[in-house]
Scaffold this active site. Structure first.
Site, PDB file in Angstrom:
ATOM      1  N   ASP A 176      24.954  11.148  90.434  1.00 25.22           N
ATOM      2  CA  ASP A 176      25.191  11.325  91.729  1.00 25.22           C
ATOM      3  C   ASP A 176      26.418  10.236  92.185  1.00 25.22           C
ATOM      4  OD1 ASP A 176      24.911  12.410  94.302  1.00 25.22           O
ATOM      5  OD2 ASP A 176      23.353  10.861  94.910  1.00 25.22           O
ATOM      6  N   HIS A 218      30.933   7.818 104.564  1.00 20.74           N
ATOM      7  CA  HIS A 218      29.564   7.294 104.287  1.00 20.74           C
ATOM      8  C   HIS A 218      29.499   5.953 103.692  1.00 20.74           C
ATOM      9  CE1 HIS A 218      25.351   7.775 102.826  1.00 20.74           C
ATOM     10  NE2 HIS A 218      25.748   7.334 101.559  1.00 20.74           N
ATOM     11  N   GLU A 275      24.489  16.748 100.713  1.00 24.67           N
ATOM     12  CA  GLU A 275      25.485  16.635  99.602  1.00 24.67           C
ATOM     13  C   GLU A 275      25.542  18.105  98.972  1.00 24.67           C
ATOM     14  OE1 GLU A 275      24.791  13.865  96.327  1.00 24.67           O
ATOM     15  OE2 GLU A 275      23.830  12.347  97.800  1.00 24.67           O
TER      16      GLU A 275
HETATM   17 MN    MN Z   1      23.109  10.438  96.967  1.00 19.87          MN
END
Ligand code: MN
Length: 431
Positions: free
Chosen positions: A135, A142, A209
């Site tokens: 990830d 963010h 995402e």
């Molecule tokens: Mn994440």
């Protein structure tokens, strides 16, 4: 290699599958995404999305060109791996083949029609075995917003603009849309306590995402040049990377997130190919005061077309809203074009030390927040660290996710001169 616009993207193309011609369908003939589905609950195989239907891809070999026939016949298994292994040149030929078979003027409409299944009657499965899940953290908005909450005077660490930051996630708990999971327990230390305790998270959160599904890998010890990076990507999907913020806050230093993220991640069933996204490419650039990425993370093609204009939306439906038949409430809208790093840069960086990516690896892009608060891709940002409740339909409010809440994410691309395409959605619920 970035796929170019060709005859399959022509906005004038229509299909003999009527619902594919609806103005707002996610799956017009210009999309043609892949999934793994079952019409009877036990035999799963590869499907193609068209309008309100799933086409059983394993049953149409006889209507395809001879090279495509063998690919189609491999697709009666519950995995996209055989198709992914064929490589990007074949994916592109296949797209032309499928487009021709499904066009209004196709002479095979009558032969293919029996192999269509209504999308709302089938069951979807994972597109393949996910070998590894990595990830990233590619939204600077963010990263800055979260950094401010964890380190108010030092939000963005000095490596951020140079290294596409990522951590190795957990593949075994990645599941398909519809996932239900138990509220995780973990070690939590409240600010006013001296010692932690083991308890259920009270700061359960979603992360909006995109998922990047690797279609072809690289050998161990080999790297992937920027020019080749996109040829390794089979497609994109939506990804909800569930997170427990209180567990995360206590465990994340010095090695990064671990149990705060490994209990559940949910993906949407449709893999939207990079070729389908060709009309929605954008230039990739950074603010003038920011450093250019190092040369191995730069290419002319990436600067010109590396970005993707993909609209993203996240909504919440509480248990009470479901009982009262109130539709999910939109919490935020964002866009993948805000990403500080492109998909190609994430792939190239991942392999830049010789790490071997493999077919079926999943890369998360990280939470895709935009610059405005209304574009924040997590509750942690939307509720400003749990300080500002979000009101739901005037009767409830949320700072984090409560039991029985369903989180739904959607994505779509629209642009003048191109046919709108969508990603479908990903739903998951904490019970
Ligand atoms: Mn994440």
């Amino acid at each position: 290699m970035i796929f170019k616009i060709n005859e399959t993207h022509d906005p004038e193309l229509t299909s003999w599958v009527d619902s594919a011609n609806d103005e707002f369908t996610d799956f017009p003939i210009q999309n043609l995404p892949f999934s793994v589905f079952s019409s009877d609950g036990h035999t799963f195989r590869v499907g193609v999305g068209i309008g309100n239907y799933v086409l059983d891809f394993s049953k149409i070999a006889a209507f395809m060109s001879s090279e495509m026939e063998s690919i189609s016949s491999l697709c009666s298994s519950p995995s996209l791996i055989p198709l992914m292994g064929a490589g990007s040149v074949v994916w592109s030929e296949l797209r032309v083949n499928l487009s021709k078979l499904l066009r209004s003027d196709s002479k095979y409409a009558k032969d293919i029609e029996p192999h269509l299944y209504a999308m709302d009657t089938v069951e979807f499965a994972m597109p393949c075995h996910i070998g590894d899940f990595t990830d990233f953290y590619s939204s600077i908005h963010h990263a800055t917003a979260i950094g401010k909450l964890f380190r108010p005077d030092n939000p963005l660490l000095p490596n951020y603009k140079w290294v596409p930051i990522a951590y190795h996630g957990r593949a075994s708990s990645v599941n398909i849309s519809g996932q239900e999971f138990k509220r995780p327990w973990g070690q939590i230390k409240a600010a006013d306590q001296n010692i932690p305790s083991y308890q259920p998270t009270s700061k359960l959160d979603f992360e909006l995402e995109m998922g990047i599904l690797i279609g072809t890998g690289n050998g161990l010890g080999e790297t992937i040049q920027m020019e080749e990076a996109e040829a390794h990507i089979f497609g994109l999907c939506l990804l909800n990377d569930w997170s427990a913020r209180d567990i995360q806050a206590w465990e994340y230093q010095p090695l990064g997130p671990f149990l705060a993220k490994s209990f559940a991640s949910t993906i949407s069933p449709w893999m939207i190919t990079m070729e389908a996204l060709a009309p929605f490419r954008t230039a990739y650039s950074r603010p003038i005061e920011d450093p250019e990425p190092l040369p191995h993370l730069t290419s002319r093609e990436n600067s010109m077309n590396g970005g993707l204009d993909i609209s993203l939306e996240v909504g919440l439906q509480s248990r009470l809203m479901k009982q009262k038949n109130i539709a999910p409430q939109s919490l935020a809208r964002s866009n993948f074009s805000h990403s500080y790093w492109t998909a190609a840069q994430m792939v190239t960086h991942h392999a830049s030390n010789g790490c071997n990516l493999r077919a079926g690896d999943l890369l998360g892009t990280g939470t895709q927040s935009g610059p405005a608060l209304s574009e924040a891709g997590s509750m942690l940002e939307l509720s400003q660290g749990g300080q500002v409740p979000i009101e739901l339909h005037g009767e409830e409010n949320r700072v984090f996710i409560e039991d029985g809440d369903t989180i739904t994410m959607k994505a779509w691309c629209e642009k003048e001169g191109a046919r709108r395409i969508g990603f479908g959605s990903v739903d998951s619920r904490v019970v």
